[in-house]
Design an enzyme around this catalytic site. Sequence first.
Site, PDB file in Angstrom:
ATOM      1  N   SER A 190       0.909  -1.316   0.077  1.00  0.00           N
ATOM      2  CA  SER A 190       0.023   0.000  -0.050  1.00  0.00           C
ATOM      3  C   SER A 190       0.793   1.316   0.034  1.00  0.00           C
ATOM      4  O   SER A 190       1.899   1.373   0.760  1.00  0.00           O
ATOM      5  CB  SER A 190      -0.921   0.001   1.357  1.00  0.00           C
ATOM      6  N   TYR A 238      -2.306   5.338  -4.062  1.00  0.00           N
ATOM      7  CA  TYR A 238      -3.630   6.444  -3.977  1.00  0.00           C
ATOM      8  C   TYR A 238      -2.988   7.690  -4.730  1.00  0.00           C
ATOM      9  O   TYR A 238      -1.965   8.265  -4.023  1.00  0.00           O
ATOM     10  CB  TYR A 238      -3.835   6.728  -2.407  1.00  0.00           C
ATOM     11  N   THR A 292      -5.376   2.470  -6.891  1.00  0.00           N
ATOM     12  CA  THR A 292      -6.858   2.378  -6.332  1.00  0.00           C
ATOM     13  C   THR A 292      -7.751   3.339  -6.440  1.00  0.00           C
ATOM     14  O   THR A 292      -7.371   4.666  -6.345  1.00  0.00           O
ATOM     15  CB  THR A 292      -6.676   2.149  -4.755  1.00  0.00           C
ATOM     16  N   LYS A 339      -7.483  -0.961  -9.521  1.00  0.00           N
ATOM     17  CA  LYS A 339      -8.391  -1.759  -8.438  1.00  0.00           C
ATOM     18  C   LYS A 339      -9.462  -0.953  -7.701  1.00  0.00           C
ATOM     19  O   LYS A 339      -9.422   0.162  -7.602  1.00  0.00           O
ATOM     20  CB  LYS A 339      -7.374  -1.829  -7.348  1.00  0.00           C
ATOM     21  N   HIS A 346     -13.084  -2.606  -1.780  1.00  0.00           N
ATOM     22  CA  HIS A 346     -12.291  -2.254  -0.569  1.00  0.00           C
ATOM     23  C   HIS A 346     -12.594  -2.855   0.570  1.00  0.00           C
ATOM     24  O   HIS A 346     -12.693  -2.519   1.604  1.00  0.00           O
ATOM     25  CB  HIS A 346     -12.409  -0.775  -0.329  1.00  0.00           C
TER      26      HIS A 346
END
Length: 419
Positions: free
Chosen positions: A166, A189, A215, A292, A316
């Site tokens: 992440s 992100y 994402t 994603k 998520h």
Amino acid sequence: MSLDGTTKRVARRRLLQYLAASPLLASGALPAFAESIMRAEDLPADKMWLQATGEVIASAKEAVNVFEFEAVARAKLPPAHWGFLTSGIGGEETLHANRAGYGHFHLRPRRLVDVSRPDTTTTLFGETYGSPIVVAPVGSQLVFHPQSETETARGAKAGDHLQILSTQTNSDPEAVIAARGRPLWFQLYASDSAELAAARVRRAEAAGFSVLVVTVDLVGQRRLERKDILRRSDKRNCGMCHGGATIEDKVRFLPLYRDFDLSGMTNPVDPAMTWESLKRLRDVTKMPIVIKGLMTPEDATLAVEYGFDGLIVSNHGGRADEAGLATIDALPDIVAAVGGRVPVLMDSGIRRGSDVVKALCLGATAVCVGRPYIWGLTAFGSQGVESVLKLLQAETLAMMQQVGAPTMSDLSPAMVARR
Ligand SMILES: Cc1cc2nc3c(=O)[nH]c(=O)nc-3n(C[C@H](O)[C@H](O)[C@H](O)COP(=O)(O)O)c2cc1C
């Protein structure tokens, strides 16, 4: 000789694990025997006799399914951190729909196929992994273990699972790659600063990540109603992670924020993101780009038309929307729309090998797992992560044998049906 409680419990579990792995179970005589050696309170009302209840495991090796790690994690984590891990958003309809969705399908077991050597080898973008079970990106793993994502990498390495790291990683990305021993995928992100997003992607590529995962499902308001998230029960200094007045101060402790100029960022996600703006990442990296968080065939079609290299069907884990649409219910239409042009992964709610096999039969190339490996990480560090993945892998192999599919390519839509 009398056995104390712990010794008895361990002995009973060892026998259960032996029985669970034994083809003799099929004879019908052993379940009755196994049931007779379990305490009455171990047996839930629905007679799932292999699922021990009311008893918390003391080591990763004792577990017979992934839910046993959940109980340990719950006992170890303060309420606010437990809330962070388990919550969905709003009334949690999507969170619950994800699990219930697997029950909308049943498998269709075929017989008399040679399944003596089931093989789960999975290839993604030219790289081969031992399993179709992927470690999903979960941010802020310091909440769950002092070695955070690096410890997860040690657990993922044992069974050769692909791991996705992440943006919100607490461990340095380079340290995680070193611990895993092979390239990971990097999850981005895309903050509202395009420069910051590009800088992170360049760093990930230079560090050796092989695929970029963007994402796209967290963009706007998420109504969090779970009150446990706000409940402080310990006296630790929480300032390091929760301090700071400005958005910059709030995220500075994370490597992928600390090491960059944050002056252009006002929001760690980008509510203005569109297909056109996303497309510009193509000029930043040579890594394949996987999107994603898609839930509809329309968006899956757009992802392919815009030239992206893969997608992950995901909500998520019920944390992105309150639509009430389960990923497994969304998967078949998305697979049909993509028509094999790019790999389709999926996640959210996977807790059993049968969930994995249903997704693979419906056309997923691989599946990602989130909360279960975090239960393992919290409970027993890398050994817990390793055991969770091992259990899911063992259950997947068993299911493949039961439906008569010796390899991944034998898992077909004909092996699954809606109830
Ligand atoms: C505590 C927590 C943190 C997460 N952090 C991220 C993240 O940083 N980036 C991301 O793309 N997804 C994140 N996810 C979503 C997971 O990647 C994955 O989609 C989800 O956990 C799958 O559902 P499951 O937990 O039911 O397996 C997070 C999920 C949880 C539970």
